[in-house]
Each structure stands twice: as C-alpha cells, then as structure tokens.
Design a protein around this motif. Sequence first.
Motif, mmCIF file in Angstrom:
data_model
loop_
_atom_site.group_PDB
_atom_site.id
_atom_site.type_symbol
_atom_site.label_atom_id
_atom_site.label_comp_id
_atom_site.label_asym_id
_atom_site.label_seq_id
_atom_site.Cartn_x
_atom_site.Cartn_y
_atom_site.Cartn_z
ATOM 1 N N THR A 1 0.860 -1.184 0.000
ATOM 2 C CA THR A 1 0.000 0.000 0.000
ATOM 3 C C THR A 1 0.893 1.230 0.000
ATOM 4 O O THR A 1 1.596 1.484 0.971
ATOM 5 C CB THR A 1 -0.908 0.001 1.246
ATOM 6 O OG1 THR A 1 -1.619 -1.222 1.244
ATOM 7 C CG2 THR A 1 -1.876 1.160 1.220
ATOM 8 N N ALA A 2 0.862 1.966 -1.105
ATOM 9 C CA ALA A 2 1.702 3.163 -1.204
ATOM 10 C C ALA A 2 0.944 4.385 -0.722
ATOM 11 O O ALA A 2 1.532 5.315 -0.176
ATOM 12 C CB ALA A 2 2.169 3.365 -2.638
ATOM 13 N N LEU A 3 -0.367 4.395 -0.952
ATOM 14 C CA LEU A 3 -1.204 5.494 -0.492
ATOM 15 C C LEU A 3 -2.420 4.892 0.194
ATOM 16 O O LEU A 3 -3.056 3.991 -0.343
ATOM 17 C CB LEU A 3 -1.658 6.369 -1.672
ATOM 18 C CG LEU A 3 -0.562 7.042 -2.493
ATOM 19 C CD1 LEU A 3 -1.181 7.745 -3.690
ATOM 20 C CD2 LEU A 3 0.221 8.031 -1.646
ATOM 21 N N ASP A 4 -2.707 5.422 1.384
ATOM 22 C CA ASP A 4 -3.779 4.827 2.164
ATOM 23 C C ASP A 4 -4.864 5.873 2.419
ATOM 24 O O ASP A 4 -4.750 6.670 3.336
ATOM 25 C CB ASP A 4 -3.181 4.296 3.471
ATOM 26 C CG ASP A 4 -4.192 3.474 4.256
ATOM 27 O OD1 ASP A 4 -5.326 3.325 3.773
ATOM 28 O OD2 ASP A 4 -3.830 2.999 5.348
ATOM 29 N N ASN A 5 -5.876 5.874 1.566
ATOM 30 C CA ASN A 5 -7.047 6.720 1.762
ATOM 31 C C ASN A 5 -6.701 8.180 2.054
ATOM 32 O O ASN A 5 -6.934 8.681 3.143
ATOM 33 C CB ASN A 5 -7.894 6.127 2.901
ATOM 34 C CG ASN A 5 -9.304 6.698 2.878
ATOM 35 O OD1 ASN A 5 -9.760 7.202 1.849
ATOM 36 N ND2 ASN A 5 -9.968 6.638 4.004
ATOM 37 N N ILE A 6 -6.171 8.839 1.053
ATOM 38 C CA ILE A 6 -5.717 10.224 1.232
ATOM 39 C C ILE A 6 -6.722 11.204 0.634
ATOM 40 O O ILE A 6 -7.204 10.999 -0.479
ATOM 41 C CB ILE A 6 -4.332 10.401 0.581
ATOM 42 C CG1 ILE A 6 -3.310 9.657 1.447
ATOM 43 C CG2 ILE A 6 -3.973 11.869 0.413
ATOM 44 C CD1 ILE A 6 -1.928 9.691 0.921
ATOM 45 N N SER A 7 -7.047 12.215 1.400
ATOM 46 C CA SER A 7 -7.953 13.260 0.915
ATOM 47 C C SER A 7 -7.433 14.622 1.335
ATOM 48 O O SER A 7 -7.123 14.821 2.509
ATOM 49 C CB SER A 7 -9.350 13.089 1.517
ATOM 50 O OG SER A 7 -9.900 11.868 1.156
ATOM 51 N N PHE A 8 -7.276 15.511 0.407
ATOM 52 C CA PHE A 8 -7.063 16.925 0.736
ATOM 53 C C PHE A 8 -7.186 17.768 -0.518
ATOM 54 O O PHE A 8 -7.210 17.240 -1.635
ATOM 55 C CB PHE A 8 -5.724 17.174 1.453
ATOM 56 C CG PHE A 8 -4.498 16.832 0.662
ATOM 57 C CD1 PHE A 8 -3.959 17.731 -0.234
ATOM 58 C CD2 PHE A 8 -3.864 15.604 0.846
ATOM 59 C CE1 PHE A 8 -2.809 17.425 -0.949
ATOM 60 C CE2 PHE A 8 -2.712 15.286 0.141
ATOM 61 C CZ PHE A 8 -2.188 16.193 -0.764
ATOM 62 N N ASP A 9 -7.283 19.084 -0.320
ATOM 63 C CA ASP A 9 -7.394 19.994 -1.455
ATOM 64 C C ASP A 9 -6.141 20.865 -1.539
ATOM 65 O O ASP A 9 -5.555 21.206 -0.523
ATOM 66 C CB ASP A 9 -8.598 20.933 -1.273
ATOM 67 C CG ASP A 9 -9.914 20.198 -1.476
ATOM 68 O OD1 ASP A 9 -9.868 19.019 -1.877
ATOM 69 O OD2 ASP A 9 -10.968 20.818 -1.222
ATOM 70 N N ILE A 10 -5.797 21.213 -2.753
ATOM 71 C CA ILE A 10 -4.732 22.191 -2.954
ATOM 72 C C ILE A 10 -5.380 23.406 -3.609
ATOM 73 O O ILE A 10 -6.115 23.266 -4.593
ATOM 74 C CB ILE A 10 -3.609 21.602 -3.835
ATOM 75 C CG1 ILE A 10 -2.938 20.432 -3.102
ATOM 76 C CG2 ILE A 10 -2.582 22.690 -4.187
ATOM 77 C CD1 ILE A 10 -1.939 19.661 -3.925
ATOM 78 N N ASN A 11 -5.141 24.567 -3.012
ATOM 79 C CA ASN A 11 -5.840 25.769 -3.480
ATOM 80 C C ASN A 11 -5.159 26.412 -4.674
ATOM 81 O O ASN A 11 -3.947 26.294 -4.854
ATOM 82 C CB ASN A 11 -5.950 26.795 -2.361
ATOM 83 C CG ASN A 11 -6.786 26.274 -1.208
ATOM 84 O OD1 ASN A 11 -7.676 25.438 -1.407
ATOM 85 N ND2 ASN A 11 -6.475 26.736 -0.005
ATOM 86 N N LYS A 12 -5.964 27.096 -5.429
ATOM 87 C CA LYS A 12 -5.475 27.800 -6.607
ATOM 88 C C LYS A 12 -4.453 28.853 -6.193
ATOM 89 O O LYS A 12 -4.689 29.634 -5.277
ATOM 90 C CB LYS A 12 -6.667 28.483 -7.291
ATOM 91 C CG LYS A 12 -6.455 28.749 -8.733
ATOM 92 C CD LYS A 12 -7.760 29.165 -9.394
ATOM 93 C CE LYS A 12 -7.549 29.190 -10.877
ATOM 94 N NZ LYS A 12 -8.787 29.389 -11.598
ATOM 95 N N GLY A 13 -3.301 28.846 -6.836
ATOM 96 C CA GLY A 13 -2.306 29.888 -6.605
ATOM 97 C C GLY A 13 -1.383 29.673 -5.428
ATOM 98 O O GLY A 13 -0.503 30.489 -5.179
ATOM 99 N N GLU A 14 -1.541 28.591 -4.701
ATOM 100 C CA GLU A 14 -0.646 28.415 -3.557
ATOM 101 C C GLU A 14 0.561 27.559 -3.922
ATOM 102 O O GLU A 14 0.581 26.901 -4.956
ATOM 103 C CB GLU A 14 -1.383 27.823 -2.344
ATOM 104 C CG GLU A 14 -1.691 26.344 -2.418
ATOM 105 C CD GLU A 14 -2.345 25.824 -1.137
ATOM 106 O OE1 GLU A 14 -2.057 26.365 -0.059
ATOM 107 O OE2 GLU A 14 -3.142 24.868 -1.231
ATOM 108 N N ILE A 15 1.571 27.626 -3.065
ATOM 109 C CA ILE A 15 2.687 26.692 -3.169
ATOM 110 C C ILE A 15 2.481 25.678 -2.053
ATOM 111 O O ILE A 15 2.502 26.025 -0.870
ATOM 112 C CB ILE A 15 4.052 27.389 -3.020
ATOM 113 C CG1 ILE A 15 4.205 28.507 -4.053
ATOM 114 C CG2 ILE A 15 5.178 26.371 -3.183
ATOM 115 C CD1 ILE A 15 5.560 29.208 -4.022
ATOM 116 N N PHE A 16 2.221 24.470 -2.458
ATOM 117 C CA PHE A 16 1.839 23.445 -1.507
ATOM 118 C C PHE A 16 2.960 22.421 -1.388
ATOM 119 O O PHE A 16 3.426 21.896 -2.394
ATOM 120 C CB PHE A 16 0.554 22.768 -1.994
ATOM 121 C CG PHE A 16 -0.076 21.846 -0.990
ATOM 122 C CD1 PHE A 16 -1.032 22.308 -0.102
ATOM 123 C CD2 PHE A 16 0.308 20.510 -0.923
ATOM 124 C CE1 PHE A 16 -1.608 21.462 0.838
ATOM 125 C CE2 PHE A 16 -0.261 19.655 0.014
ATOM 126 C CZ PHE A 16 -1.228 20.143 0.897
#
Lengths: 336, 222
Positions: free
Chosen positions: A24-39
Amino acid sequence: MSNEAIISIQEVSKIFNLKDSNVTALDNISFDINKGEIFGIIGLSGAGKSTLVRCINLLEKPTTGKVIVNGQDLSGLSEKELNKARKNIGMIFQHFCLLDQRTALQNVCFPLELNGVSKKDAVKRARELLELVGLGDREKAYPSQLSGGMKQRVAIARALATNPQILLCDESTSALDPATTQSILALLKEINEKLGVTIVIITHEMAVVEEVCHRVAVMDKSKVMELDTVENVFTHPKSKIAKQLILPLKEEVQRLEENQIRIIFDGNSAFAPIISELSLKHNVHLNIFYADTKTIDGKTYGQMIIGLPKEIEKQELVKQSLKEKGIMYWEEDENV
Amino acid sequence: MFSNEMMMLFLKGLWETLYMTIVSTALAYLFGLPLGVLLCVTDKNGIKPNKPVNIIVGFIVNFLRSVPFLILLVALIPVTRAIVGTTIGSTAIIVPLVIGSTPFVARMVESSLQEVNAGVIEATKSMGATNFQIIKKVLIPEAKPSLLVGGAIAITTILGYSAMAGFVGGGGLGAIAINYGYYRFEPTIMYLMVIILAIIVQVFQEVGMKISKKYDKRIKNN
C-alpha cells in the motif's frame, strides 16, 4: 491565493501488486490544494509522496478514489482526454529528465511540438521562457554542457511551455547543492507570484518547505499525518513525523540532563532575550543544547533545547515564566 | 594471377558483395526497426505492455535466430524462388539474408531503445504525449547513437552472412573465395578475398562508430 481548490484528492488509495505481496503506497488520502498556492508534501523516502504526486497527473492510476483537477475527474478520462488534461499540469523531476540529444531551446520547444504548435511560434515562446529562467544565452547548449541547476531551469522552462496552471515538482532540488537549491526555489516562488501557477512541491527537506511553501502536508507510512500552514506545522507540530522532520535528529542533541525542554519561538518572541531574562530573574543556570532560527514567509521562528536546573521549584518557576510570556515549550522526553 | 580478367572478377565480386550487404541491411532495418520498437513497447516495462504480443513476436525472433544461417539459406530456397523468380545470383541471396538478419536487427533495436532513460519517457508522458509521439520523438531520437552502433554491427554481420552465399549459387567476394580457394584449391585467392572482406568490415565498423559519436550529444566536446 484563493480558497478555491484547483486539485482535490478524494479518498485516494494506491496498492501495488507485487509478485508475492501487495504494497500500500497510499492509504485513503484526501485533501485539497488551493489555486495559486505553493503546496508542500513532505515525508521521508518511502512515505508515498512521489506516488501521490504521480496520481495528480495520473502517471500512476489510483487504485481507488478520485483526483479532481479544475473540476475534472482525471481518473474517469479516456487516454486522449487525459493527454489533453496533462498539458495543463507541468512537471519537473529530481534528475531533470531532459532529452539529451536536444539543445536547451529544442527541449523547451518539445512540449509545444507535441501540441502541434508551429516551429516559429514554438521557438519564440521557448526563447521567452529561457529568458524567464535566466538561460537566455544558453539556448544552443546540450544538457551535457549544462550544470545541474541550469538543467533544472531548462526543465522548468519546458514544464511551463504549455502555460499550465499547475506545476508539480518531484524532489526537484534534491540533486542540487544548497546554493543552487536556493536559486531554484527563488525561481519557483517568482513563477508562482508572476504567473499565478499553483505549485506542488514534493521533498524530504524541511528547509525547502520553510523557504517557499504556504501550506504543507506531512506524510508518513502512506498517510497524511498532518496538514496545515507551514507556520503552524513548524511552531505546533502535532504528529511524531512532523516533529522528526522539523526538529533535529535525536542523536544530534546531547542528552546529558534529564530536564530538557524545547522552546519554540514565534515571530514575536524570536528577538527577545528570553534566556538571559529567565536566568537573571530566577537566578538559575540554563544550559543551551541546541538552537536554531528559521525565516518562514518573512517571519523568524526559532527553537532551542535547554537544560533546566535540577531543583524542581526552579524548574517550575522557569516554566511559569515561559507560560506568562506565551512561549510554547514541551518536555523533550515525552515528545520525541 | 592479377590478369585483367581476374581484376574484373574481383571488381564484380566487390560490387556484388556491397550490393547484397547494403540492400539486405536496408531491408533488414525496414522490417527489423518496427519489430524492435514493437518488442520494446510491448515489454512489461514498456510504454504499452502487451504480454501475448511480446511473447509471440519474441518467440518468432528467437526461433529464426536459432537457425544456422547456412541451413536457412537452403531451407528458404522455395521462398526465394517465389519472391525473386530465381535462386541464383546476388538478388536471390538478398531474400535469405533479410529473413536471417531481421530478427537480429530487431533485438539490437530493442536493446538500444531500452537504454533510453525511463525518467525521460515519464516526463514526456507527463506532457500529454501519445505513445506514437513517444516512439517517434523520444525513443528513436534519444537512442540514435546506440542505434547507429547497432547498425554498424548489423552491416558487418550481414556482410559475413553474404560471404556464405557462394555455397548456394550467390555471388560476391565470398563466392570467389569458395570457388577458387575451396573448389579449385587456389588458397592465395581465398586469402586475398578474406583480406578484402576484413578491410570492408573495418571500414563499415569505423565509419559507423564515427557517425554515432558525432551524433551523440551526451559527449561534451561535440
């Protein structure tokens, strides 16, 4: 920067089926990246961050979950539609991945060529971009004739050629020396500010995140353990992994005394002479084991590990004073 | 020995050898290049993995490569007759030469293409390139120096094969060597032919490597 999500990762999991086991490389990941940000996405190697960034442009297909970019669910697209969507997402890599048999200019022209842009227009655009990344005079050079930092600049120009709204950076400074890393990060910042490109930076170095990111997701063991503004993660790390990444490794700090506390200064207190004040006020000796300051988004943050006197009363007095001054601290043992 | 007549014979042999070698190599690449691309692309680490296609093409290629060329020459006589109309002469020999060397060329091409950095292919995919664009604009151009080295090896190998043509009625320097040296027992002529063949191999190999180096932009001094 706005609060409008440009990338929305929704319940994404990725399982690799290997010969005798499933990883399992990714385990149920949720998030948002906003327009114009450096994340920033930070984690140790093997945490899953590179897989995660590859799920954003579907170089890796999530096993389950959705990746929504600009309101479009990429996981549901046909190959043709996906190729079109990818033109809106530039990407740069740790090892630059330039075409060795093409000059810098031809490399930057390459994505335009793939798009059927006429040669004349492609060259014009490529020259503008090389100028933007500070390599206007090296257009005829082949990658073998350029330094690592220059190659990454060419790669950045190439990634921007199709005017993408998003730029993914996969360990893009990990193969560079500190000074070159600084200059590449400055360039990314400039691109973010000038062109409004949303930038996602994958790294294992906290210094990179501190330098340019607005928000950061801390990954460990295929999960996002913590997600917040860089200031908050830095001053109030909640997860064990965040503390590990932000704070120096245990071995680096000598642990001679039992009563060590870690003080976190924020932008306001960083310049106040706290240690000498404490020392004079309570007539105690404070031993400094480690100290560091960092500048994040123009504000100075610091941390210090100090050894408290042996007497319990005096320890309490010091802690009381810190609380009064509103300075965060924690006892070393319970945290790391 | 070096009568006018013999000189004419040598020159004719030289011309036939070059004709057979160059035409066969060109045709072997015409068929071998796409096959090599197919093998590379359908490999499990390729850009479009396809196990059945890879296994079947791989099997045919391996089978043809395992047949000794001399046997292939004889075995293909009916095929040659069907295609060329005759089994004698340089043109007729091109048929078994092409069939015998295409699988070899395919493997050489496959191995050259596999040398292309996987990261570069991934980067190209991230730009939204189609598989055809990846083949045309990344795999082949990036592998060009290695393909040219492969070409030099292929042409010299095909030259070697062409020398066997003498046994089945083909022409060329090899045929002269066999006819004079083996059947008439005039070893001087045989050795002379071997030396000329060796010189041609050297020339092809050197020229191939030079061109490859010249086109390789990974070398800093170019």
